[in-house]
Design a protein around this motif. Structure first.
Motif, PDB file in Angstrom:
ATOM      1  N   UNK A   1       0.885  -1.156  -0.029  1.00 36.97           N
ATOM      2  CA  UNK A   1      -0.077   0.061   0.022  1.00 36.97           C
ATOM      3  C   UNK A   1       0.973   1.267   0.166  1.00 36.97           C
ATOM      4  N   UNK A   2       2.189   1.131   0.238  1.00 32.51           N
ATOM      5  CA  UNK A   2       2.963   2.242   0.201  1.00 32.51           C
ATOM      6  C   UNK A   2       4.320   2.120  -0.930  1.00 32.51           C
ATOM      7  N   UNK A   3       4.636   2.869  -1.177  1.00 28.65           N
ATOM      8  CA  UNK A   3       5.906   2.976  -2.182  1.00 28.65           C
ATOM      9  C   UNK A   3       6.849   4.235  -1.642  1.00 28.65           C
ATOM     10  N   UNK A   4       8.043   3.869  -1.123  1.00 31.63           N
ATOM     11  CA  UNK A   4       8.903   4.991  -0.637  1.00 31.63           C
ATOM     12  C   UNK A   4      10.126   5.000  -1.559  1.00 31.63           C
ATOM     13  N   UNK A   5      10.190   6.219  -2.366  1.00 29.93           N
ATOM     14  CA  UNK A   5      11.281   6.394  -3.371  1.00 29.93           C
ATOM     15  C   UNK A   5      12.240   7.547  -2.842  1.00 29.93           C
ATOM     16  N   UNK A   6      13.508   6.724  -2.967  1.00 27.23           N
ATOM     17  CA  UNK A   6      14.515   7.551  -2.296  1.00 27.23           C
ATOM     18  C   UNK A   6      15.317   8.196  -3.178  1.00 27.23           C
ATOM     19  N   UNK A   7      14.750   9.056  -4.365  1.00 26.97           N
ATOM     20  CA  UNK A   7      15.409   9.900  -5.099  1.00 26.97           C
ATOM     21  C   UNK A   7      16.019   9.620  -6.325  1.00 26.97           C
ATOM     22  N   UNK A   8      16.314  10.350  -6.957  1.00 30.42           N
ATOM     23  CA  UNK A   8      16.745  10.435  -8.523  1.00 30.42           C
ATOM     24  C   UNK A   8      15.434   9.654  -9.260  1.00 30.42           C
ATOM     25  N   UNK A   9      14.328  10.604  -9.316  1.00 26.59           N
ATOM     26  CA  UNK A   9      13.325  10.004 -10.154  1.00 26.59           C
ATOM     27  C   UNK A   9      13.662  10.156 -11.775  1.00 26.59           C
ATOM     28  N   UNK A  10      14.505  11.208 -12.128  1.00 26.23           N
ATOM     29  CA  UNK A  10      15.095  11.147 -13.714  1.00 26.23           C
ATOM     30  C   UNK A  10      16.458  11.289 -13.598  1.00 26.23           C
ATOM     31  N   UNK A  11      16.802  11.305 -14.915  1.00 33.88           N
ATOM     32  CA  UNK A  11      18.282  11.169 -15.272  1.00 33.88           C
ATOM     33  C   UNK A  11      18.942  12.710 -14.902  1.00 33.88           C
ATOM     34  N   UNK A  12      18.220  13.744 -15.082  1.00 32.62           N
ATOM     35  CA  UNK A  12      18.615  15.050 -14.749  1.00 32.62           C
ATOM     36  C   UNK A  12      19.432  15.335 -16.177  1.00 32.62           C
ATOM     37  N   UNK A  13      20.127  16.801 -15.963  1.00 28.90           N
ATOM     38  CA  UNK A  13      20.896  17.137 -17.192  1.00 28.90           C
ATOM     39  C   UNK A  13      22.404  17.632 -16.463  1.00 28.90           C
ATOM     40  N   UNK A  14      23.351  17.322 -16.974  1.00 27.07           N
ATOM     41  CA  UNK A  14      24.740  17.791 -16.692  1.00 27.07           C
ATOM     42  C   UNK A  14      25.150  17.438 -15.587  1.00 27.07           C
ATOM     43  N   UNK A  15      24.737  16.330 -14.918  1.00 31.06           N
ATOM     44  CA  UNK A  15      25.190  15.854 -13.624  1.00 31.06           C
ATOM     45  C   UNK A  15      26.556  15.346 -13.873  1.00 31.06           C
TER      46      UNK A  15
END
Length: 577
Positions: A358-372
């Motif tokens: 019933x829960x999802x805990x997502x610890x960051x970096x949903x996307x790849x980003x730009x210029x990382x």
């Protein structure tokens, strides 16, 4: 239509821009003509609706034109009075084709399995091969033995359970039973301007809060008071580590700083403290006990103390059987985003087996980003950062709408790099409003039905792994590096290195309250274990190895989802790639 098509129904609704509750999808799957029911629900959904609810479905399936069991009646029959499109309309067969096809359309992304996602059963795994090397004794019962029944049914009988279950008997989630609170969220509370005084306040707050933890263990005296004590006296000091260096004779000199000044402590190599000294990081809070030299100019250390987690820590637990999926590092927008693995995961969430999740805990970096990182643009499938979040929002629609989602940002997300990181701005939040996820700061403590979960993306793990001996912290066993952060009661103790720290009036990176679960990501490796009853979990990623990762020898553990039982804190790790 068999229940296993629930996932395809969810994807078809997502294709139309809707998220859907589990119960709504179950009702659609049990309709005599599911394809027609889906079309009618989409056609009759309110203009401002973001998700399809069970009420929307009932309003359609109660219409005889869709739900009539008369074989001569069909939602796509031109003579039908239903709300579905006319059968002569070319578009009227598109949903039916998608929903009744044996295999869903192939998804883009690297690391794609050769067989269709809908026909694969997720596989139980004991985690990364190295993740259990030193945690078997302490964690075997928690992650293997106590889940024997689950493992047997999940690995061997997934297909049977999925196809044989009665759709009407599947339990539905009761939102009234859920309890979710967020603590330590600094979003909208940032006060730092980057001036010197801001940094002083941050470190003063760190010292005050962590020294309170240590004062019950040593007879602390301020630095200026110790300097006034006669030679040969027993003394103890609590301070932030200002310097650590070795002497020509092989001893170690540690300089501690408190609010009154600094004082040096000498750790002799024959004291048996070498194993502790090699764990010391700059700027962390430490207590030293020993005896003053004759001239009172130095403290000869007999023992060192970290703030640490009490061995007697007692964990909380839910009052019912309910689960949370711990995931991180999705990296939508990357050429190597594993869309098939993600699809397999969301497909599984629509099965009866995943009903307790019933829960999802997502610890960051949903996307790849730009210029990382250097030359990242050459590894991007989606170049624009906002388009990346749009794509992520589409993938999020595949998750059942009645799943509670909490997410924190990471270093690839569109927020400041310095920690603590506030949650996303309003523009990005509006992109992901379909699922109504709670987006909070990094780090944050999330209390889920009595279980305190400390969520931290994990950038400082790079620094811990670089500074400490390999047997105490490595990428192959990321949970051991997490143990060090728990021992230091701070998620990013060292200042001035790779981890950027933003000065605030309060140090939001202090682990003041001991969590039951410590969840991180960032390093793209899977590992877990228990430290003083705290379950430390690094949840891997959903991105295959990039060229940049190859250059720095990172072999990611991708496509895994640790599933945590909130009532017992047992954990099962599932593989979807």
């Amino acid at each position: 239509m068999p229940l296993e098509s629930n996932a395809r129904i969810a994807k078809e609704l997502a294709r139309h821009g809707y998220n859907a509750e589990r119960e709504a999808i179950t009702l659609l799957a049990s309709a005599p003509d599911s394809a027609a029911a889906v079309e009618s629900v989409v056609d009759r959904a309110p203009d401002d609706a973001l998700r399809i609810t069970s009420d929307h479905v009932r309003a359609v399936t109660n219409d005889r034109s869709v739900s009539d069991t008369d074989p001569t009646s069909s939602g796509t029959d031109p003579t039908s009075s239903g709300a579905g499109p006319n059968a002569s309309d070319p578009g009227s067969t598109s949903a039916a084709a998608d929903l009744t096809h044996e295999s869903p359309p192939a998804r883009s992304g690297s690391g794609s399995p050769s067989e269709p996602a809908s026909t694969r059963s997720p596989v139980e795994t004991e985690g990364s091969r190295s993740g259990l090397v030193d945690t078997t004794d302490s964690n075997t019962d928690d992650t293997t033995d106590s889940n024997t029944d689950t493992a047997d049914s999940n690995t061997d009988n997934t297909t049977d359970n999925t196809t044989d279950s009665n759709t009407d008997s599947a339990p539905h989630h009761d939102p009234d039973l859920r309890e979710l609170e967020v603590g330590n969220d600094m979003t909208g509370r940032s006060t730092g301007t980057g001036e010197y005084g801001d940094f002083v306040r941050t470190f003063r707050d760190r010292y005050e809060r962590l020294s309170k933890v240590l004062r019950g263990r040593v007879n602390h005296r301020p630095a200026e008071a110790i300097a006034e004590m006669p030679g040969g006296s027993d003394a103890a000091m609590i301070g932030l580590v200002n310097d650590v260096r070795s002497t020509k004779s092989g001893h170690w000199l540690v300089e501690l700083e408190d609010t009154t000044g600094t004082f040096p402590a000498l750790i002799m190599k024959d004291k048996g403290l070498a194993d502790v000294v090699d764990e010391i990081l700059m700027d962390e809070c430490l207590a030293v006990e020993g005896t003053l030299a004759d001239d009172s100019g130095i403290l000869f250390a007999d023992s060192l103390h970290f703030p640490d987690v009490p061995r007697t820590h007692r964990t909380g637990g839910a009052d019912r059987h309910v689960q949370a999926a711990l995931i991180s590092d999705v990296h939508v927008g990357s050429d190597e985003f594993m869309a098939d693995a993600w699809s397999s995961f969301t497909d599984w969430l629509h099965t009866p087996e995943a009903e307790p999740v019933e829960y999802i805990l997502l610890a960051g970096d949903m996307v790849e980003g730009v210029g990382v990182y250097p030359d990242q643009d050459e590894e991007l499938e989606i170049v624009d950062i906002y388009d990346q979040y749009e794509a992520f929002a589409e993938y999020l629609k595949e998750v059942p709408a009645d799943t509670e989602i909490v997410m924190i940002p990471g270093n690839h997300d569109a927020v400041r790099l310095a920690e603590p990181q506030p949650g996303f701005n309003d523009e990005i939040r509006s992109i992901m409003d379909v699922h109504d996820a709670q987006i909070v700061s990094n780090p944050a403590t999330v209390t889920v039905e009595g279980v305190d979960v400390l969520m931290y993306h994990g950038v400082s793990l790079d620094e811990v792994i670089a500074e400490l001996p390999e047997e105490k912290a490595s990428y192959d066993e990321p949970h051991k590096a997490m143990y060090q952060l728990l021992k230091k009661r701070h998620v990013a103790p060292q200042f001035g290195g790779h981890t950027r720290v933003a000065p605030e009036e309060r140090d939001y990176l202090v682990i003041e309250d001991v969590p039951d679960v410590f969840h991180t990501g960032h390093v793209h490796k899977l590992g877990w274990g228990k430290y003083h009853n705290v379950l430390a979990v690094n949840s891997g990623c959903w991105q295959a190895q990039t060229d940049f990762q190859k250059s720095v020898n990172i072999d990611p553990d991708a496509g895994y989802a640790p599933i945590l039982d909130l009532d017992t804190l047992d954990m099962t790790v599932r593989k979807f790639s």
